[in-house]
Design an enzyme around this catalytic site. Structure first.
Site, PDB file in Angstrom:
ATOM      1  N   LYS A  26      -8.488   0.324  -2.789  1.00 59.10           N
ATOM      2  CA  LYS A  26      -9.153   1.528  -2.275  1.00 59.10           C
ATOM      3  C   LYS A  26      -8.314   2.767  -2.536  1.00 59.10           C
ATOM      4  O   LYS A  26      -7.086   2.707  -2.754  1.00 59.10           O
ATOM      5  CB  LYS A  26      -9.449   1.398  -0.787  1.00 59.10           C
ATOM      6  CG  LYS A  26      -8.242   1.096   0.114  1.00 59.10           C
ATOM      7  CD  LYS A  26      -7.467   2.294   0.549  1.00 59.10           C
ATOM      8  CE  LYS A  26      -6.275   1.967   1.442  1.00 59.10           C
ATOM      9  NZ  LYS A  26      -5.359   3.103   1.644  1.00 59.10           N
ATOM     10  N   PRO A 118      -1.697  -2.351  -7.510  1.00 57.05           N
ATOM     11  CA  PRO A 118      -0.244  -2.192  -7.376  1.00 57.05           C
ATOM     12  C   PRO A 118       0.272  -2.632  -6.012  1.00 57.05           C
ATOM     13  O   PRO A 118      -0.339  -2.358  -4.974  1.00 57.05           O
ATOM     14  CB  PRO A 118      -0.039  -0.682  -7.591  1.00 57.05           C
ATOM     15  CG  PRO A 118      -1.171  -0.286  -8.479  1.00 57.05           C
ATOM     16  CD  PRO A 118      -2.341  -1.122  -8.028  1.00 57.05           C
ATOM     17  N   VAL A 119       1.405  -3.352  -6.028  1.00 58.18           N
ATOM     18  CA  VAL A 119       2.034  -3.831  -4.801  1.00 58.18           C
ATOM     19  C   VAL A 119       2.770  -2.669  -4.134  1.00 58.18           C
ATOM     20  O   VAL A 119       3.492  -1.916  -4.796  1.00 58.18           O
ATOM     21  CB  VAL A 119       3.021  -4.976  -5.113  1.00 58.18           C
ATOM     22  CG1 VAL A 119       3.729  -5.441  -3.849  1.00 58.18           C
ATOM     23  CG2 VAL A 119       2.291  -6.138  -5.789  1.00 58.18           C
ATOM     24  N   GLY A 121       1.586   0.023  -3.208  1.00 55.21           N
ATOM     25  CA  GLY A 121       1.174   1.169  -4.016  1.00 55.21           C
ATOM     26  C   GLY A 121       0.246   2.134  -3.331  1.00 55.21           C
ATOM     27  O   GLY A 121      -0.225   3.083  -3.955  1.00 55.21           O
ATOM     28  N   GLY A 122      -0.079   1.919  -2.050  1.00 56.91           N
ATOM     29  CA  GLY A 122      -0.963   2.842  -1.346  1.00 56.91           C
ATOM     30  C   GLY A 122      -2.429   2.608  -1.615  1.00 56.91           C
ATOM     31  O   GLY A 122      -3.260   3.487  -1.366  1.00 56.91           O
ATOM     32  N   GLY A 124      -3.964  -0.616  -0.703  1.00 63.64           N
ATOM     33  CA  GLY A 124      -4.458  -1.706   0.126  1.00 63.64           C
ATOM     34  C   GLY A 124      -4.592  -3.030  -0.589  1.00 63.64           C
ATOM     35  O   GLY A 124      -5.471  -3.828  -0.247  1.00 63.64           O
ATOM     36  N   GLY A 125      -3.714  -3.323  -1.540  1.00 61.62           N
ATOM     37  CA  GLY A 125      -3.809  -4.581  -2.266  1.00 61.62           C
ATOM     38  C   GLY A 125      -3.614  -5.801  -1.386  1.00 61.62           C
ATOM     39  O   GLY A 125      -4.352  -6.785  -1.492  1.00 61.62           O
ATOM     40  N   GLY A 126      -2.634  -5.760  -0.495  1.00 64.16           N
ATOM     41  CA  GLY A 126      -2.419  -6.874   0.420  1.00 64.16           C
ATOM     42  C   GLY A 126      -3.593  -7.054   1.361  1.00 64.16           C
ATOM     43  O   GLY A 126      -3.970  -8.191   1.695  1.00 64.16           O
ATOM     44  N   SER A 127      -4.195  -5.960   1.792  1.00 66.19           N
ATOM     45  CA  SER A 127      -5.371  -6.038   2.651  1.00 66.19           C
ATOM     46  C   SER A 127      -6.544  -6.650   1.905  1.00 66.19           C
ATOM     47  O   SER A 127      -7.334  -7.416   2.483  1.00 66.19           O
ATOM     48  CB  SER A 127      -5.742  -4.639   3.159  1.00 66.19           C
ATOM     49  OG  SER A 127      -4.712  -4.111   3.965  1.00 66.19           O
ATOM     50  N   ASP A 160      -6.337  -1.758   7.239  1.00 68.49           N
ATOM     51  CA  ASP A 160      -7.118  -1.637   6.015  1.00 68.49           C
ATOM     52  C   ASP A 160      -7.959  -2.875   5.701  1.00 68.49           C
ATOM     53  O   ASP A 160      -8.831  -2.831   4.827  1.00 68.49           O
ATOM     54  CB  ASP A 160      -6.197  -1.363   4.818  1.00 68.49           C
ATOM     55  CG  ASP A 160      -5.656   0.054   4.802  1.00 68.49           C
ATOM     56  OD1 ASP A 160      -6.217   0.911   5.513  1.00 68.49           O
ATOM     57  OD2 ASP A 160      -4.662   0.307   4.092  1.00 68.49           O
TER      58      ASP A 160
END
Length: 326
Positions: A26, A118-119, A121-122, A124-127, A160
């Site tokens: 996002k 991107p890890v 990275g702002g 929300g990849g982990g979310s 997120d």
């Protein structure tokens, strides 16, 4: 009177042995951040936009108990994965563990995550990984939870994660978890530029607090998003959106990573309508006029040595991509 006709009862749907779920990263098209609260959090007023850069989680039933995870990456942004935890601290693992409490007979499961966002990275990849794991394990374990019920579990995992389930466009209030879908049907076109490093979200918020304490930045309690942003999103007018999009965390991200200013300047010099740090950074998002302009800008940024990718939004939230029968 003729006898009533009944359809035969449908047998229970067999749970698949393996499923693949995609969930989007996002952009915070707008992000206003309030002062530090006594509980250690910040109130926000944000407009989230899910974009066409997807994390992928493949969940497979295992013979033994427990939840295991592996990670790799592919895609144009060449996301490094060496620092991603492969144990209980992984957010996708935590999501599966949380869902297991609602399953009658949860099996062991292996989660394989393919990262493209991107890890740190702002974006929300982990979310997105967590949202994908919830949808995947819901299918594996036949828990039959509604999206609302899954969103309730998601809210306990991080602010997120509910948006990663929802996708599209949404206004986020509170700590970002109070979501209201927003109308935004016309695609908006962006170019993302990834950095070779990550930024800790708590670290960026801490830097923002410090800058405010020093008097360099002002802090106001956010109560709503700028109506002009919602109007521009509704109309799909990129020029209008470019003039009003903003991010209160950008100054803090630039304070921690001054080189991001050069990235912002490069994108705007090469034709972006506007650019900003995405969320807590360090990924930078540039708004383009249309799809051809985004493709041209991405190519120019790559030629200048940046890892750049054209995307669009809004897109759907976490969705089942494929399933293999058991």
């Amino acid at each position: 009177m003729s006898a009533a006709k009944f359809s035969p009862a449908q047998p229970p749907t067999a749970a698949p042995a393996s499923v693949c779920v995609r969930a989007p990263g996002k952009i915070n098209v707008s992000l206003r951040v309030g002062p530090l609260r006594p509980d250690g959090y910040h109130s926000v007023a944000s407009v989230y936009l899910a974009v066409s850069l997807f994390e992928e989680v493949r969940a497979t039933v295992t013979e033994g108990p427990g939840i295991t995870v592996t990670v790799d990456s592919d895609g144009a942004l060449q996301v490094p994965v060496k620092d991603i935890p492969l144990g209980p601290d992984n957010l996708a693992v935590r999501a599966a563990q949380a869902l297991a409490a609602f399953a009658e007979n949860p099996t062991g499961v292996h989660l394989h995550i393919t990262k493209r966002v991107p890890v740190a990275g702002g974006m929300g990849g982990g979310s997105a990984d967590a949202a994908a794991a919830l949808v995947a394990c819901d299918a594996l374990w036949n828990t039959h939870l509604s999206r609302e019920e899954l969103a309730g579990i998601a809210a306990g995992l991080g602010a997120d994660v509910p948006f990663s389930l929802l996708g599209g466009t949404a206004v986020g209030l509170g700590v970002g978890d109070r979501l209201t879908p927003a109308i935004s049907k016309t695609p908006l076109h962006w170019v993302l530029v990834a950095s070779d490093f990550g930024l800790s979200t708590p670290g960026v918020y801490g830097a923002l607090d410090s800058l405010r304490e020093e008097g360099q930045l002002q802090a106001e309690e956010p109560e709503e998003v700028d109506p002009a942003i919602l109007a521009a999103m509704r109309s799909g007018n990129a020029q209008d959106l470019a003039s009003v999009m903003s991010n209160d965390l950008q100054a803090a991200a630039l304070h921690l990573a001054p080189g991001l200013a050069d990235v912002l300047s490069a994108g705007e010099r090469l034709g972006a309508l506007a650019g900003m740090v995405s969320g807590s950074g360090p990924t930078v998002a540039f708004l383009a006029q249309n799809a051809p302009a985004a493709a041209e800008l991405a190519a120019a940024l790559r030629a200048a040595g940046h890892r750049a990718l054209a995307v669009e939004g809004p897109v759907s939230g976490a969705r089942l991509a494929s399933a293999v029968a058991g």
